[in-house]
Scaffold this active site. Structure first.
Site, PDB file in Angstrom:
ATOM      1  N   TRP A 132       0.782  -1.166   0.011  1.00 53.83           N
ATOM      2  CA  TRP A 132      -0.019   0.017  -0.053  1.00 53.83           C
ATOM      3  C   TRP A 132       1.073   1.205  -0.256  1.00 53.83           C
ATOM      4  CZ3 TRP A 132      -2.096   2.834   4.966  1.00 53.83           C
ATOM      5  CH2 TRP A 132      -3.218   3.901   4.380  1.00 53.83           C
ATOM      6  N   ASP A 213       0.733  -4.954  10.097  1.00 50.54           N
ATOM      7  CA  ASP A 213      -0.510  -3.824   9.684  1.00 50.54           C
ATOM      8  C   ASP A 213      -1.554  -4.530   9.283  1.00 50.54           C
ATOM      9  OD1 ASP A 213      -1.841  -1.747   9.546  1.00 50.54           O
ATOM     10  OD2 ASP A 213      -1.173  -1.578   7.277  1.00 50.54           O
ATOM     11  N   LYS A 248     -12.486  -1.046   7.542  1.00 51.40           N
ATOM     12  CA  LYS A 248     -13.580  -1.724   6.721  1.00 51.40           C
ATOM     13  C   LYS A 248     -14.224  -2.738   7.604  1.00 51.40           C
ATOM     14  CE  LYS A 248      -9.771  -0.121   4.461  1.00 51.40           C
ATOM     15  NZ  LYS A 248      -9.403   0.257   3.142  1.00 51.40           N
TER      16      LYS A 248
HETATM   17  N1  PMP Z   1      -3.050  -0.527   6.122  1.00 47.36           N
HETATM   18  C1  PMP Z   1      -3.600  -1.064   5.037  1.00 47.36           C
HETATM   19  C2  PMP Z   1      -2.940  -2.073   4.346  1.00 47.36           C
HETATM   20  C3  PMP Z   1      -4.465  -0.413   4.425  1.00 47.36           C
HETATM   21  O1  PMP Z   1      -5.198  -1.033   3.333  1.00 47.36           O
HETATM   22  C4  PMP Z   1      -5.163   0.634   4.783  1.00 47.36           C
HETATM   23  C5  PMP Z   1      -6.652   1.371   4.234  1.00 47.36           C
HETATM   24  N2  PMP Z   1      -6.475   1.272   2.807  1.00 47.36           N
HETATM   25  C6  PMP Z   1      -4.792   1.273   6.041  1.00 47.36           C
HETATM   26  C7  PMP Z   1      -3.699   0.500   6.604  1.00 47.36           C
HETATM   27  C8  PMP Z   1      -5.449   2.590   6.573  1.00 47.36           C
HETATM   28  O2  PMP Z   1      -6.513   2.345   7.099  1.00 47.36           O
HETATM   29  P1  PMP Z   1      -7.457   3.631   7.865  1.00 47.36           P
HETATM   30  O3  PMP Z   1      -8.332   3.911   6.547  1.00 47.36           O
HETATM   31  O4  PMP Z   1      -8.381   3.094   8.835  1.00 47.36           O
HETATM   32  O5  PMP Z   1      -6.536   4.608   7.949  1.00 47.36           O
END
Ligand code: PMP
Length: 400
Positions: A132, A213, A248
């Site tokens: 990401w 994460d 999510k």
């Molecule tokens: N880590 C990963 C791997 C994600 O895909 C995301 C959200 N796209 C996050 C962290 C961040 O999450 P949040 O929207 O709660 O900040």
């Protein structure tokens, strides 16, 4: 007049920019497979029943909104810990885990990255290739040099496992290795449990600092299987970081609900770490948001609401799996002789489709189907009304 004349324009975030372009596209059959957000079969963002019930409790009677503690509500912190480590885990009984609420999973990464950079200034950070994109942004923003470890193998739609292990063996003690316990973003390709065991053995042998994460707990196999790596690391005696997000799995994206946990040697160490996390938070944003904090606290600590929540997550998970199967079947029917098995083998919200940047540009331009340039689609953007259209378009751009 010239005060800001040296400020350079921001090119925009590639994924969030895609959302804007989709919004502006006038075509009626346009499809948004860009952002990692779960939409239901009607293409709507769900408000989970468990969340509606918790919100009814919060609204009736109306309650004052004091600041929350810097590290969030105690029930919220316990909820993060129970989900990640298991309600009866010895590590929790021993009070070895420091946990704070954070502003989403992103906030957890930021608070964790700042903490590590302050206490391990020599450490470098390594993320999967690919990852990401914001992982890199957040750790660089905290002052880290960020490198990549081998991960996705486009030739096999699998993992370059031997290269991954060899690479980890070259790292220095305390280097940070950012890992995705389940539903890898962007590829959807996860390590098997046996592979996790080997990765964690190297992490332990080389004294690396694992940063796990997890933003999709419940979307892979189930609530417990998805945190296999976390619980295994505890069993192996590792000390490490976990960031988690409820964006999510509670469909609470804009409420910014996440958590950061640090597994420490003993209770005294966990207290010191907890204090330093509070110190960091105080200096960045002082305290977390109240509304989402209370929703999480209520849902996770009421047995009936908790059980309802788990079932609601599994409905989302199963709908995504169903869309994967339909997309695969449809592509295999349209392009005989080619296998799209990887679509159903991948886990979670995302699929790496193997579409090249040129093919992605074409599918956006000719069909109004929006996806990230690396070919990642959010499978949760597919539904009964658009799956045939998307499969047709993908077959069209893939056929040459
Ligand atoms: N880590 C990963 C791997 C994600 O895909 C995301 C959200 N796209 C996050 C962290 C961040 O999450 P949040 O929207 O709660 O900040």
């Amino acid at each position: 007049l010239f005060m800001f004349s040296h400020v350079e324009p921001y090119a925009g975030d590639p994924i969030l920019g895609l959302m804007d372009k989709h919004k502006q596209d006038p075509r009626a059959d346009k499809v948004n497979l860009g952002v990692g957000v779960y939409f239901d079969n009607d293409g709507k963002l769900p408000v989970l029943n468990c969340v509606q019930k918790a919100e009814a409790q919060i609204a009736n009677p109306p309650k004052p909104r004091p600041y929350l503690p810097m590290d969030g509500l105690p029930g919220y912190r316990a909820a993060c810990q129970n989900l990640l480590f298991g309600k009866d885990a010895q590590v929790l009984k021993d009070k070895r885990v420091a946990t704070t609420a954070t502003i989403g999973g992103s906030g957890a990464l930021k608070v964790g990255a700042d903490f590590i950079h302050a206490w391990f200034p020599q450490a470098k950070c390594y993320v999967s290739d690919p990852t990401w994109a914001n992982h890199i942004g957040i750790f660089e923003g905290s002052g880290f040099a960020v490198g990549k470890y081998p991960y996705y193998d486009a030739a096999t739609n699998g993992i370059k496992f031997d290269e991954l292990i060899a690479f980890l063996n070259t790292l220095q003690a305390h280097d940070v290795v950012l890992l995705h316990p389940c539903c890898h973003n962007p590829t959807g390709v996860d390590l098997t449990q046996a592979q996790w065991d080997k990765v964690l053995e190297v992490v332990k042998a080389k004294n690396l600092l694992a940063f796990m994460d997890i933003a999709y707990q419940g979307f892979g196999e189930d609530m417990d299987a998805d945190v296999y790596a976390i619980r295994k690391a505890v069993d192996m005696g590792l000390l490490f970081f976990v960031s988690n997000s409820f964006s999510k799995n509670l469909s609470l994206y804009g409420e910014r609900v996440g958590g950061l946990s640090v597994v420490c040697k003993d209770e005294a160490q966990a207290k010191a770490v907890q204090g330093q996390l509070q110190f960091n938070i105080r200096r960045i944003y002082s305290s977390p948001p109240s509304h989402g904090g209370h929703v999480v606290d209520i849902v996770m600590n009421d047995e009936a609401l908790f059980n309802e929540w788990v079932q609601e997550v599994y409905v989302m998970r199963d709908r995504i799996k169903d869309m994967r199967q339909k997309l695969r079947d449809s592509l295999e029917a349209k392009l005989p002789g080619r296998s799209f098995e990887y679509i159903t083998k991948q886990n979670g919200m995302f699929s790496y489709t193997g579409l090249t940047p040129e093919q992605v540009a074409r599918i956006i331009k000719d069909f109004g189907i929006y996806m990230v340039a690396n070919g990642r689609i959010s499978v949760a953007g597919l539904n009964a009304s658009n799956i045939d259209y998307v499969a047709n378009a993908m077959a069209e751009v893939l056929k040459d």
